[in-house]
Enzyme design. Structure first.
Site, PDB file in Angstrom:
ATOM      1  N   CYS A   1       7.757   2.804   8.396  1.00 49.29           N
ATOM      2  CA  CYS A   1       6.857   2.405   8.846  1.00 49.29           C
ATOM      3  C   CYS A   1       4.913   2.880   8.814  1.00 49.29           C
ATOM      4  O   CYS A   1       4.818   3.844   8.646  1.00 49.29           O
ATOM      5  CB  CYS A   1       7.775   3.299  10.096  1.00 49.29           C
ATOM      6  SG  CYS A   1       6.345   3.547  11.879  1.00 49.29           S
TER       7      CYS A   1
ATOM      8  N   CYS B   1       4.061   5.015  11.680  1.00 44.59           N
ATOM      9  CA  CYS B   1       4.617   6.671  11.790  1.00 44.59           C
ATOM     10  C   CYS B   1       3.833   7.613  11.161  1.00 44.59           C
ATOM     11  O   CYS B   1       3.671   8.710  10.715  1.00 44.59           O
ATOM     12  CB  CYS B   1       5.753   6.169  11.091  1.00 44.59           C
ATOM     13  SG  CYS B   1       7.032   5.539  12.296  1.00 44.59           S
TER      14      CYS B   1
END
Length: 290
Positions: free
Chosen positions: A38, A41
């Site tokens: 991700c 993230c």
């Protein structure tokens, strides 16, 4: 469990209840649900770490690797990453999904987390700043408290002596300077002694108005020029004093066996090597010498 600091840590299926749920009864716990694949993230995590560091333990940050901890993902119904949830008293109380700006995250935390008070300023630094601002009595009060705890603090003793000297307590200032041991603060000690010398000399000299009158009548009056510089130094008029001493040195460097040069060096001691006036007048003195 890997751990960044005592208040930033990984949480797993086995440790989640202890590290997040139980801890949240003591301090709010921010849980960052993330995954290696991700990209947002990876942008968000350093920001969350910095915010947690700023709270100095008043906020805990738990990181949950969603690829590894599918049971936690299912338990809290996490559908997109990153997801960040704030736990307090065992319950989720707020949160967000997706990368967010720092201001929005701090605004979310503000009602739930108390920012720690700023660290107390170093009393010696505080006293130095007060002295530099001319707030001698305030600086002296801070130094008295500091020396009450440690009367061997050489830097504090030297600055305290300078406060006493500024108030005209020259004998007491000398006594304090005589109590300073070691060579660690050699430059500061030389500066304080120079200050005492100038104040003592100024007390026995004609006043400024008389000296300026003498110089107006005779600009070559070397004695008046040097005495005026000493009076200016005793009043912390450093630039005017340095300029007068440099002119005297250029005009008559042998006056009183090189007194202008000696006094210039004492002023450099007084102000310290980092002072901009010292940088400027060292250069001018060097140019005059060579």
């Amino acid at each position: 469990m890997s751990q960044d600091t005592p208040y930033i840590f990984d949480a797993t299926t086995l440790t989640f209840d202890q590290l997040v749920i139980q801890n949240s009864y003591l301090k709010p716990v921010l849980v960052d649900f993330w995954a290696e694949w991700c990209a947002p993230c990876k942008v968000l995590m350093p920001l969350l770490k910095q915010i947690a560091e700023d709270y100095q333990g008043e906020l805990l940050l738990a990181k949950v690797d969603c690829d590894a901890e599918q049971d936690i993902v299912a338990r809290f119904g996490i559908r997109s990453l990153p997801t960040v949830v704030l736990f307090k008293d065992g319950q989720p109380v707020d949160g967000f999904t997706g990368a967010q700006p720092e201001s929005a995250i701090r605004a979310l935390l503000e009602p739930h987390v108390q920012m720690p008070p700023p660290a107390a300023a170093d009393p010696l630094v505080q006293a130095q700043e007060l002295f530099a601002e001319g707030r001698i009595a305030d600086a002296e009060a801070v130094l008295k408290a500091l020396l009450g705890e440690d009367n061997s603090n050489a830097a504090a003793l030297i600055l305290y002596a300078r406060c006493l000297a500024e108030r005209g307590e020259l004998l007491e200032a000398q006594t304090v300077l005589d109590a300073v041991k070691g060579d660690e603060h050699k430059a500061a000690l030389a500066g304080a002694r120079a200050q005492l010398t100038f104040l003592r000399e100024a007390a026995n000299l004609p006043d400024v108005a008389d000296l300026k009158t003498r110089l107006a009548k005779d600009p070559q009056d070397d004695e008046a020029a040097h005495q005026l510089a000493i009076q200016q130094l005793s009043r912390q008029q450093y630039e005017a004093a340095l300029e007068g001493l440099l002119r005297l040195f250029i005009r008559n460097r042998s006056y009183a066996e090189g007194l202008a040069h000696k006094t210039l060096l004492q002023v450099f001691d007084l102000l310290g090597n980092d002072h901009p006036l010292v940088t400027t007048y060292r250069r001018k003195l060097f140019a005059a010498l060579y």
